[in-house]
Design a protein around this motif. Sequence first.
Motif, short mmCIF file in Angstrom:
data_model
loop_
_atom_site.label_atom_id
_atom_site.label_comp_id
_atom_site.label_asym_id
_atom_site.label_seq_id
_atom_site.Cartn_x
_atom_site.Cartn_y
_atom_site.Cartn_z
N LEU A 1 93.19 70.32 -1.23
CA LEU A 1 94.62 70.29 -0.93
C LEU A 1 95.48 70.80 -2.08
O LEU A 1 96.53 71.38 -1.88
N ILE A 2 95.01 70.51 -3.32
CA ILE A 2 95.77 70.94 -4.50
C ILE A 2 94.82 71.69 -5.43
O ILE A 2 93.68 71.30 -5.58
N GLU A 3 95.34 72.74 -6.04
CA GLU A 3 94.46 73.56 -6.88
C GLU A 3 94.26 72.96 -8.27
O GLU A 3 95.07 72.20 -8.76
N GLY A 4 93.15 73.35 -8.89
CA GLY A 4 92.92 73.07 -10.30
C GLY A 4 92.62 71.62 -10.61
O GLY A 4 92.24 70.83 -9.75
N ALA A 5 92.82 71.29 -11.88
CA ALA A 5 92.49 69.95 -12.38
C ALA A 5 93.32 68.89 -11.67
O ALA A 5 92.84 67.78 -11.41
N THR A 6 94.59 69.21 -11.37
CA THR A 6 95.45 68.24 -10.66
C THR A 6 94.82 67.85 -9.34
O THR A 6 94.80 66.69 -8.95
N LEU B 1 87.69 60.83 -15.57
CA LEU B 1 87.59 62.27 -15.30
C LEU B 1 88.53 63.07 -16.18
O LEU B 1 88.20 64.16 -16.64
N LEU B 2 89.72 62.51 -16.43
CA LEU B 2 90.69 63.16 -17.30
C LEU B 2 90.08 63.38 -18.69
O LEU B 2 90.17 64.47 -19.26
N CYS B 3 89.45 62.34 -19.22
CA CYS B 3 88.80 62.45 -20.52
C CYS B 3 87.72 63.52 -20.49
O CYS B 3 87.60 64.33 -21.40
N LEU B 4 86.93 63.51 -19.42
CA LEU B 4 85.83 64.47 -19.32
C LEU B 4 86.34 65.90 -19.22
O LEU B 4 85.78 66.82 -19.81
N LEU B 5 87.43 66.09 -18.49
CA LEU B 5 87.98 67.43 -18.35
C LEU B 5 88.47 67.96 -19.70
O LEU B 5 88.37 69.14 -20.00
N ARG B 6 88.98 67.04 -20.53
CA ARG B 6 89.44 67.45 -21.87
C ARG B 6 88.24 67.86 -22.72
O ARG B 6 88.28 68.85 -23.43
N VAL B 7 87.19 67.04 -22.64
CA VAL B 7 86.01 67.26 -23.46
C VAL B 7 85.23 68.47 -22.97
O VAL B 7 84.64 69.20 -23.76
N ALA B 8 85.26 68.70 -21.69
CA ALA B 8 84.42 69.73 -21.09
C ALA B 8 84.66 71.10 -21.68
O ALA B 8 83.75 71.90 -21.79
N LYS B 9 85.89 71.37 -22.05
CA LYS B 9 86.19 72.69 -22.60
C LYS B 9 85.41 72.93 -23.88
O LYS B 9 85.04 74.04 -24.21
N LYS B 10 85.14 71.83 -24.60
CA LYS B 10 84.39 71.99 -25.84
C LYS B 10 82.89 71.99 -25.56
O LYS B 10 82.15 72.72 -26.16
N GLU B 11 82.50 71.13 -24.63
CA GLU B 11 81.07 70.97 -24.43
C GLU B 11 80.50 71.93 -23.37
O GLU B 11 79.32 72.23 -23.38
N SER B 12 81.34 72.38 -22.49
CA SER B 12 80.95 73.23 -21.36
C SER B 12 79.64 72.74 -20.74
O SER B 12 78.68 73.48 -20.57
N SER B 13 79.66 71.45 -20.43
CA SER B 13 78.49 70.86 -19.80
C SER B 13 78.34 71.42 -18.38
O SER B 13 79.30 71.63 -17.69
N PRO B 14 77.10 71.65 -17.98
CA PRO B 14 76.88 72.18 -16.63
C PRO B 14 77.41 71.25 -15.54
O PRO B 14 77.66 71.69 -14.44
#
Lengths: 214, 96
Positions: free
Chosen positions: A131-136, A195-208
């Motif tokens: 319904l809504i795009e992206g991280a939001t 999930l918010l925390c993970l989304l922040r971290v993910a950019k650094k870790e690029s976990s699969p």
Amino acid sequence: MHIPDGILSPEVNVTMAVSSVGFIAYSMKQVYGKVKKQNIMFAGALGAFIFAAQMLNFAVAKGTSGHFLGGVLAGVLLGPGMGTLVMTLIVLVQTLLFQDGGVYVMGANIFNIAVVGAFFGYYVFAMTRSLIEGATGVLFAAFVAGWITIVAASIVCSGQLAFAGLFPFIKLVGPMIAIHVKIGIAEGCITVCILLCLLRVAKKESSPLMTNLL
Amino acid sequence: MKLWAFFLLAAIVMVVLCASFASRSPDGLEKVMIDVPVEAVLEASANNCVFHALLPDYTFPGVANEQFSTSLSGMIGVLVTFSLCSALALLMVCKK
């Protein structure tokens, strides 16, 4: 919301056990040979995390407490199959090691927590996310799915108790929903925060794992 | 720090703190079963002991201090759950 033994009828127990086994088998078939090596420890750690979080009861109303369920979190981060299986293992540990939830009614507890929580929760998330795009969209869907799974589980549980013949559904479902709409808000909020925390971290870790979300 | 290690550490921290912060009120289902008077049923479930778990109701038998008892049993639960879920994931790993 772990049902203790002695409350449900054999008919409900068998029906729920068969249903749960069905979903477990389907989940196993879906994930067999599909898990990536680098995600093994994460599956274990997430299971441990959700188990621990479920121990933290918080007050939702005078004389009533609730706790985080983690079904949507498991479904979103591990996929519906693995999420259901991890939640099932958590219920197993809780029942057999801690006597939290009955043995005969384990089918019902697994259904409410793993099937409604993770399996159903994942698909609610997936549908809402578009319904809504992206991280939001991801966070909004997580909140909605978290809330819906808690309320849905409480309704299913009321149904199980009613079918067991001990409680009239009408008398039971009202109070159950009243409490669980509040617990659902907490579930949604906590899921979103994680999930918010993970989304922040993910950019650094690029976990699969993050490819599931983004 | 690896993501999985962070989640495991968070689990351990939660379990160590839980004894202090967890609410002692009955949870939603328990409360409804108390309110919609079903004492007979609750009694039946109390007498219906199918087996005796090792760590009943998140306590460690033999440990007097309630908070320590809960945290210790919780720690065991965290490690058992971590092991089981990892083992399951290992079983499901992509074979090439």
